[in-house]
Write a protein that holds these residues in place. Structure first.
Motif, mmCIF file in Angstrom:
data_model
loop_
_atom_site.group_PDB
_atom_site.id
_atom_site.type_symbol
_atom_site.label_atom_id
_atom_site.label_comp_id
_atom_site.label_asym_id
_atom_site.label_seq_id
_atom_site.Cartn_x
_atom_site.Cartn_y
_atom_site.Cartn_z
ATOM 1 N N ALA A 124 34.917 46.741 50.566
ATOM 2 C CA ALA A 124 33.924 46.078 49.707
ATOM 3 C C ALA A 124 33.913 46.729 48.327
ATOM 4 N N GLU A 125 33.957 48.044 48.282
ATOM 5 C CA GLU A 125 33.971 48.747 46.993
ATOM 6 C C GLU A 125 35.270 48.491 46.230
ATOM 7 N N VAL A 126 36.402 48.489 46.952
ATOM 8 C CA VAL A 126 37.691 48.179 46.320
ATOM 9 C C VAL A 126 37.643 46.769 45.734
ATOM 10 N N LEU A 127 37.112 45.833 46.500
ATOM 11 C CA LEU A 127 37.029 44.436 46.068
ATOM 12 C C LEU A 127 36.148 44.292 44.827
ATOM 13 N N HIS A 128 34.986 44.908 44.856
ATOM 14 C CA HIS A 128 34.083 44.782 43.710
ATOM 15 C C HIS A 128 34.669 45.471 42.476
ATOM 16 N N SER A 129 35.258 46.631 42.652
ATOM 17 C CA SER A 129 35.892 47.330 41.521
ATOM 18 C C SER A 129 37.015 46.489 40.928
ATOM 19 N N TRP A 130 37.778 45.836 41.794
ATOM 20 C CA TRP A 130 38.859 44.953 41.338
ATOM 21 C C TRP A 130 38.284 43.783 40.530
ATOM 22 N N ALA A 131 37.188 43.190 41.036
ATOM 23 C CA ALA A 131 36.571 42.064 40.334
ATOM 24 C C ALA A 131 36.079 42.485 38.952
ATOM 25 N N VAL A 132 35.488 43.664 38.853
ATOM 26 C CA VAL A 132 35.007 44.169 37.563
ATOM 27 C C VAL A 132 36.193 44.449 36.639
ATOM 28 N N ALA A 133 37.210 45.160 37.156
ATOM 29 C CA ALA A 133 38.361 45.563 36.333
ATOM 30 C C ALA A 133 39.178 44.381 35.834
ATOM 31 N N THR A 134 39.204 43.299 36.597
ATOM 32 C CA THR A 134 40.011 42.126 36.208
ATOM 33 C C THR A 134 39.176 41.047 35.524
ATOM 34 N N GLY A 135 37.917 41.346 35.240
ATOM 35 C CA GLY A 135 37.073 40.393 34.520
ATOM 36 C C GLY A 135 36.676 39.176 35.343
ATOM 37 N N GLN A 136 36.459 39.368 36.633
ATOM 38 C CA GLN A 136 36.142 38.239 37.508
ATOM 39 C C GLN A 136 34.655 38.091 37.822
ATOM 40 N N GLU A 152 49.989 42.445 41.646
ATOM 41 C CA GLU A 152 49.723 43.037 42.960
ATOM 42 C C GLU A 152 48.613 44.073 42.861
ATOM 43 N N SER A 153 47.757 44.067 43.894
ATOM 44 C CA SER A 153 46.630 44.999 43.926
ATOM 45 C C SER A 153 46.466 45.509 45.357
ATOM 46 N N ASP A 154 45.485 46.377 45.546
ATOM 47 C CA ASP A 154 45.174 46.866 46.889
ATOM 48 C C ASP A 154 44.752 45.727 47.815
ATOM 49 N N LEU A 155 44.325 44.614 47.234
ATOM 50 C CA LEU A 155 43.840 43.488 48.023
ATOM 51 C C LEU A 155 44.945 42.498 48.403
ATOM 52 N N THR A 156 46.140 42.690 47.892
ATOM 53 C CA THR A 156 47.243 41.793 48.203
ATOM 54 C C THR A 156 47.441 41.745 49.719
ATOM 55 N N ASP A 157 47.435 40.531 50.257
ATOM 56 C CA ASP A 157 47.674 40.260 51.686
ATOM 57 C C ASP A 157 46.574 40.759 52.619
ATOM 58 N N ILE A 158 45.414 41.121 52.094
ATOM 59 C CA ILE A 158 44.322 41.529 52.981
ATOM 60 C C ILE A 158 43.978 40.348 53.894
ATOM 61 N N PRO A 159 43.850 40.557 55.193
ATOM 62 C CA PRO A 159 43.522 39.455 56.098
ATOM 63 C C PRO A 159 42.165 38.831 55.772
ATOM 64 N N SER A 160 42.071 37.543 55.978
ATOM 65 C CA SER A 160 40.829 36.820 55.669
ATOM 66 C C SER A 160 39.633 37.397 56.409
ATOM 67 N N GLY A 161 39.807 37.783 57.666
ATOM 68 C CA GLY A 161 38.693 38.351 58.427
ATOM 69 C C GLY A 161 38.154 39.628 57.806
ATOM 70 N N LEU A 162 39.039 40.478 57.331
ATOM 71 C CA LEU A 162 38.624 41.724 56.687
ATOM 72 C C LEU A 162 38.020 41.446 55.310
ATOM 73 N N LEU A 163 38.601 40.505 54.590
ATOM 74 C CA LEU A 163 38.057 40.108 53.289
ATOM 75 C C LEU A 163 36.640 39.559 53.456
ATOM 76 N N ARG A 164 36.450 38.734 54.478
ATOM 77 C CA ARG A 164 35.127 38.164 54.746
ATOM 78 C C ARG A 164 34.110 39.270 55.057
ATOM 79 N N ARG A 165 34.527 40.269 55.835
ATOM 80 C CA ARG A 165 33.616 41.383 56.146
ATOM 81 C C ARG A 165 33.225 42.134 54.868
ATOM 82 N N ALA A 166 34.197 42.379 54.000
ATOM 83 C CA ALA A 166 33.920 43.091 52.749
ATOM 84 C C ALA A 166 32.962 42.288 51.869
ATOM 85 N N ILE A 167 33.175 40.984 51.782
ATOM 86 C CA ILE A 167 32.293 40.140 50.967
ATOM 87 C C ILE A 167 30.885 40.116 51.559
ATOM 88 N N THR A 168 30.786 40.069 52.888
ATOM 89 C CA THR A 168 29.477 40.086 53.537
ATOM 90 C C THR A 168 28.707 41.348 53.149
#
Length: 193
Positions: A124-136, A152-168
């Motif tokens: 979740a922290e990686v995702l949010h930091s990425w969103a901030v750093a990339t202007g999203q 390419e980023s740390d989030l490349t190919d992250i499974p949807s289930g794990l991405l969903r958990r991070a967003i939650t």
């Protein structure tokens, strides 16, 4: 009689296997609880560090039986002619899940997991930091755009289930909002508190 000396080994992918990987008994699950617990500790550390090294998100019981598997060089040791069985890997999957180091994916089965070499909270922290750093911030993004970014980023190919958990996790701190649409799931990021 000369005692065998166990040494570390670097795999073809550059992963350094610890010397314990040369110990034949590591591949035979021990019947005594204290020895078995120690053995499971070794295997969980080994699996998670190898997954992080290779950026592998899933492990299946079938991976033990396939020489072409991404996991072959860890789940087996050709030098000592030992390998884990599918049943042993299933046991390790249960251990990983019980220790909150993995989650069954898909749910309601016991032979495949998403590995938490980073916990969902860390993702979740990686995702949010990425969103901030990339202007999203305040931009709606699809899961596909996050999983397949232009750079390419740390989030490349992250499974949807794990991405969903991070967003939650991010939604609970008002730093993200799920967006449902006809083109697939999406998310909008906020700066948060």
């Amino acid at each position: 009689m000369e005692r065998r000396r166990f040494e570390t080994h670097v795999t073809s992918t550059g992963f350094k296997l610890p010397s314990i990987h040369e110990f034949p008994a590591l591949f035979c699950f021990q019947p005594f609880s204290s020895a078995r617990s120690n053995q499971e500790d070794i295997w969980t550390r080994l699996i998670l560090s190898y997954a992080r090294h290779r950026r592998l998100f899933t492990l299946c019981a079938d991976d033990a039986e396939k020489p072409s598997s991404d996991w072959h060089e860890v789940l087996s040791n050709e030098r000592i002619k030992r390998k884990l069985t599918g049943q042993q890997v299933t046991t390790l999957l249960q251990t990983l899940v019980s220790r909150n180091q993995a989650a069954y994916e898909p749910p309601k089965q016991l032979s495949s997991v998403i590995l938490y070499w980073r916990k969902p909270e860390e993702w979740a922290e990686v995702l949010h930091s990425w969103a901030v750093a990339t202007g999203q911030l305040n931009t709606i993004m699809t899961f596909y755009e996050i999983q397949n970014p232009a750079i390419e980023s740390d989030l490349t190919d992250i499974p949807s289930g794990l991405l969903r958990r991070a967003i939650t996790i991010l939604t609970k701190t008002q730093r993200a909002q799920f967006i449902e649409g006809g083109d697939g799931d999406g998310v909008r990021f906020f700066s948060g508190n």
